[in-house]
Design a protein around this motif. Structure first.
Motif, PDB file in Angstrom:
ATOM      1  N   LEU A 194     -63.313  44.585 -18.549  1.00 30.32           N
ATOM      2  CA  LEU A 194     -64.124  43.419 -18.177  1.00 30.32           C
ATOM      3  C   LEU A 194     -65.237  43.224 -19.189  1.00 30.32           C
ATOM      4  O   LEU A 194     -65.659  44.180 -19.853  1.00 30.32           O
ATOM      5  N   LYS A 229     -81.630  47.421 -15.608  1.00 28.44           N
ATOM      6  CA  LYS A 229     -81.265  48.380 -14.567  1.00 28.44           C
ATOM      7  C   LYS A 229     -81.596  49.761 -15.089  1.00 28.44           C
ATOM      8  O   LYS A 229     -81.352  50.082 -16.237  1.00 28.44           O
ATOM      9  N   GLY A 239     -71.330  52.890 -13.145  1.00 28.57           N
ATOM     10  CA  GLY A 239     -71.335  52.478 -11.743  1.00 28.57           C
ATOM     11  C   GLY A 239     -70.104  52.985 -11.036  1.00 28.57           C
ATOM     12  O   GLY A 239     -69.133  53.422 -11.660  1.00 28.57           O
ATOM     13  N   GLY A 262     -67.934  52.289  -7.047  1.00 27.79           N
ATOM     14  CA  GLY A 262     -67.901  51.614  -5.754  1.00 27.79           C
ATOM     15  C   GLY A 262     -66.890  52.290  -4.871  1.00 27.79           C
ATOM     16  O   GLY A 262     -66.415  53.398  -5.172  1.00 27.79           O
ATOM     17  N   LYS A 275     -72.250  39.573  -2.324  1.00 28.04           N
ATOM     18  CA  LYS A 275     -73.531  40.238  -2.054  1.00 28.04           C
ATOM     19  C   LYS A 275     -74.262  40.314  -3.387  1.00 28.04           C
ATOM     20  O   LYS A 275     -73.635  40.199  -4.461  1.00 28.04           O
ATOM     21  N   VAL A 328     -66.758  52.775 -12.937  1.00 29.61           N
ATOM     22  CA  VAL A 328     -66.899  51.795 -14.018  1.00 29.61           C
ATOM     23  C   VAL A 328     -67.616  52.461 -15.195  1.00 29.61           C
ATOM     24  O   VAL A 328     -68.647  53.120 -15.019  1.00 29.61           O
ATOM     25  N   ASP A 371     -66.278  41.820  -8.875  1.00 33.03           N
ATOM     26  CA  ASP A 371     -65.700  42.634  -7.802  1.00 33.03           C
ATOM     27  C   ASP A 371     -64.804  41.814  -6.861  1.00 33.03           C
ATOM     28  O   ASP A 371     -65.142  41.553  -5.711  1.00 33.03           O
ATOM     29  N   LYS A 394     -63.143  49.298 -15.784  1.00 33.14           N
ATOM     30  CA  LYS A 394     -63.171  49.552 -14.337  1.00 33.14           C
ATOM     31  C   LYS A 394     -61.882  50.267 -13.944  1.00 33.14           C
ATOM     32  O   LYS A 394     -60.793  49.676 -13.952  1.00 33.14           O
ATOM     33  N   ASP A 438     -66.468  39.565  -0.350  1.00 36.32           N
ATOM     34  CA  ASP A 438     -67.473  40.632  -0.493  1.00 36.32           C
ATOM     35  C   ASP A 438     -68.639  40.138  -1.348  1.00 36.32           C
ATOM     36  O   ASP A 438     -69.105  40.840  -2.246  1.00 36.32           O
ATOM     37  N   SER A 463     -78.720  48.790  -7.811  1.00 36.50           N
ATOM     38  CA  SER A 463     -77.288  48.972  -7.582  1.00 36.50           C
ATOM     39  C   SER A 463     -77.028  50.335  -6.952  1.00 36.50           C
ATOM     40  O   SER A 463     -76.091  50.509  -6.208  1.00 36.50           O
ATOM     41  N   VAL A 486     -66.729  36.775 -13.820  1.00 37.36           N
ATOM     42  CA  VAL A 486     -66.633  37.810 -14.848  1.00 37.36           C
ATOM     43  C   VAL A 486     -65.285  37.693 -15.582  1.00 37.36           C
ATOM     44  O   VAL A 486     -64.254  37.374 -14.979  1.00 37.36           O
ATOM     45  N   ASN A 523     -75.010  50.616  -3.744  1.00 37.03           N
ATOM     46  CA  ASN A 523     -73.804  51.423  -3.703  1.00 37.03           C
ATOM     47  C   ASN A 523     -73.923  52.487  -2.624  1.00 37.03           C
ATOM     48  O   ASN A 523     -72.991  52.766  -1.896  1.00 37.03           O
ATOM     49  N   TYR A 550     -63.897  51.625  -4.433  1.00 36.62           N
ATOM     50  CA  TYR A 550     -62.556  51.709  -4.994  1.00 36.62           C
ATOM     51  C   TYR A 550     -62.519  52.120  -6.454  1.00 36.62           C
ATOM     52  O   TYR A 550     -61.462  52.163  -7.043  1.00 36.62           O
ATOM     53  N   SER A 551     -63.669  52.294  -7.080  1.00 36.35           N
ATOM     54  CA  SER A 551     -63.621  52.355  -8.540  1.00 36.35           C
ATOM     55  C   SER A 551     -64.707  53.206  -9.171  1.00 36.35           C
ATOM     56  O   SER A 551     -65.716  53.518  -8.553  1.00 36.35           O
ATOM     57  N   SER A 583     -75.365  42.644  -5.306  1.00 34.98           N
ATOM     58  CA  SER A 583     -74.929  43.598  -6.335  1.00 34.98           C
ATOM     59  C   SER A 583     -73.566  43.254  -6.923  1.00 34.98           C
ATOM     60  O   SER A 583     -73.150  43.863  -7.908  1.00 34.98           O
TER      61      SER A 583
END
Ligand SMILES: Nc1ncnc2c1ncn2[C@@H]1O[C@H](COP(=O)(O)OP(=O)(O)OP(=O)(O)O)[C@@H](O)[C@H]1O
Length: 468
Positions: free
Chosen positions: A94, A426, A30, A32, A145, A37, A161, A52, A143, A432, A77, A436, A34-35, A147
């Motif tokens: 994580l 998934k 994944g 995002g 949501k 993963v 997140d 992450k 944030d 996601s 998490v 994303n 900022y990251s 996802s």
């Protein structure tokens, strides 16, 4: 099967021996704002983890701080450990969670067209427990949501997140929304503190308490920046990445030529500011779940912004589609008003004080659609839960603990056991990816198809657009 891709923009994690000696990285799962993963196996005991790699110092720092504070909460998490290097950035280790609530909604929409009452209640119960942990610790997530609500293979939902999370000033949680403290958004331009990766994160937080204090209490508030000349350099985060940054309007000057702009709002140049390219500043965040006070530019808000997001998430669980899928900030407000009615002093005394209330105005919505109509196939108890959260006045929103103790979760039909939850896998086409992509894209700001024609007039201070 979860999505795995070869690393594209970041190879550094593979060259960090302190990480690869402990973790065998299998691929990227994944990314995002900022990251990136990665899924990995801990060599010592074969436990699967998510690595992450956070590309933004502030975001990494906030996430570590929040997850350390919340480390004993079952619906948050787990942060096992982290690595930090000044040159190569932070990598958070994580617990690995294979799916998320967006995938649950998408799978239900594709299959049965509904999530059963007992299942919805179990998801809601877990979300509320997670949010209650945050709010008891005066942490506003900012944030929330679908996802960001990750799910283990056995159905445990965990909030993830925390890159935009903040700890509020002077925690005084009492479980009553009227006593929530508000805080002024404040930004840090301080350099990253140096971190010894062998030190555990609680020690790190303790040792940098002074800097954290400075970051949270002393630095210049965004409000000051909003009145500055925006042609000057501005902390990038405050304008483009921070979910709390005032989202005055996600609109460029080219939108002014767009004939579809509607309702009525105006830009006053000394308030909004225009960047060196002639574009109005815009902000990035997850618009569909943003509380109206943020859309109206508030920089003084509280835990209640998360409660609004919960209302949007719960409505989506009930109807299997986003309730306010706005494609610009103005469109976002328009969609909210079309369902709930206009924001006025009657529904939120004091709303006229919101920074942008007087520069963003809408025509009167004569017949709001109403939540009952939006959630037509759901019970009155379910509609009531959403109603308690989607209140314009933040102090009227029900708190997580109030909903946990309320009638809805404590009356039949009861939440199903975790083992009865349907957990989707998934895959490459999973939700996601859509989320994303949406997060990065935010749709076109020129989509005002439901609005009428626009009239542009130049004013002393800038310009004004009126929609009819
Ligand atoms: N613990 C985890 N286990 C499995 N996958 C994860 C985990 N954490 C994150 N991911 C995956 O990585 C993606 C990005 O992670 P996350 O949302 O934490 O990053 P971000 O950069 O802060 O994102 P955003 O743009 O939403 O702010 C998630 O959508 C998810 O698919």
């Amino acid at each position: 099967m979860e999505k795995q891709q070869a690393p594209s923009k970041s190879w550094s994690i593979y060259s960090r021996s302190e990480i690869t000696s402990k973790y065998e990285i299998s691929g990227r799962v994944g990314s995002g704002a900022y990251s990136d993963v990665y899924k990995a196996r801990r060599r010592s005991d074969s436990v699967m983890v998510a690595l992450k790699e956070v590309h933004d110092y502030q975001s990494a720092f906030r996430e570590i701080e929040a997850l350390e504070t919340l480390k004993n909460s079952p619906n948050i998490v787990v942060l096992h450990e982290y690595f930090w290097s000044e040159d190569e950035g932070a990598v958070l280790v994580l617990e690995y969670l294979p799916t998320d609530l967006a995938a649950v909604v998408k799978s239900a929409a594709n299959k049965d067209g509904i999530i059963s009452v007992g299942e919805v209640k179990r998801w809601i119960d877990q979300i509320l427990r997670g949010v209650d942990s945050c709010h008891r610790n005066s942490i506003v997530h900012r944030d929330l949501k679908p996802s960001n609500l990750l799910i283990s293979s056995d159905g445990v939902l965990k909030i993830a997140d925390f890159g935009q999370a903040r700890i509020l000033i002077a925690p005084q949680f009492t479980g009553n929304s009227h006593t929530y403290n508000q805080f002024d958004e404040q930004l840090s331009s301080d350099p990253a503190p140096e971190v010894d990766p062998t030190v555990d994160s609680s020690q790190f937080i303790q040792e940098h308490a002074e800097q954290l204090h400075r970051e949270k209490y002393i630095l210049e508030p965004v409000d000051n920046m909003r009145t500055n000349d925006f042609t000057n350099d501005i902390d990038e985060e405050s304008v483009t990445h921070d979910g709390a940054a005032s989202c005055v309007a996600t609109c460029t000057t080219s939108d002014l030529e767009d004939p579809f702009q509607q309702s009525c709002y105006s830009y006053e140049s000394e308030v909004v500011g225009i960047d060196g390219n002639g574009s109005l500043t815009s902000c990035v965040g997850t618009r569909w779940f943003r509380a109206p006070e943020l859309l109206y530019g508030s920089t003084s808000y509280g835990l209640e912004i998360d409660l609004w997001s919960l209302g949007c998430i719960f409505a989506e669980l009930f109807s299997l589609e986003p309730i306010f899928p706005g494609n610009s900030d103005i469109d976002q407000l328009g969609r909210i008003f079309s369902i709930l009615g206009n924001l006025t002093e009657e529904v939120w005394p004091g709303c006229v004080q919101l920074p942008d209330y007087k520069i963003i105005s809408f025509g009167k919505v004569e017949k709001p659609i109403g939540l009952e109509a939006c959630l037509g196939n759901r019970s009155s108890d379910e509609v009531l839960v959403v109603k308690k959260l989607l209140c314009f006045d933040p102090v009227s929103r029900a708190t997580a603990v109030e909903l946990l103790n309320g009638k809805y979760l404590n009356e039949e039909p009861f939440p199903v056991p975790l083992s009865e939850l349907r957990i989707p896998c998934k895959d490459d086409e999973d939700s996601s990816v859509e989320w994303n992509d949406y997060n990065k894209d935010f749709g076109s700001d020129s989509d005002f198809d439901e609005f009428g024609s626009s009239h542009l007039t130049t004013t002393e201070n800038g310009f004004s657009i009126r929609f009819s």
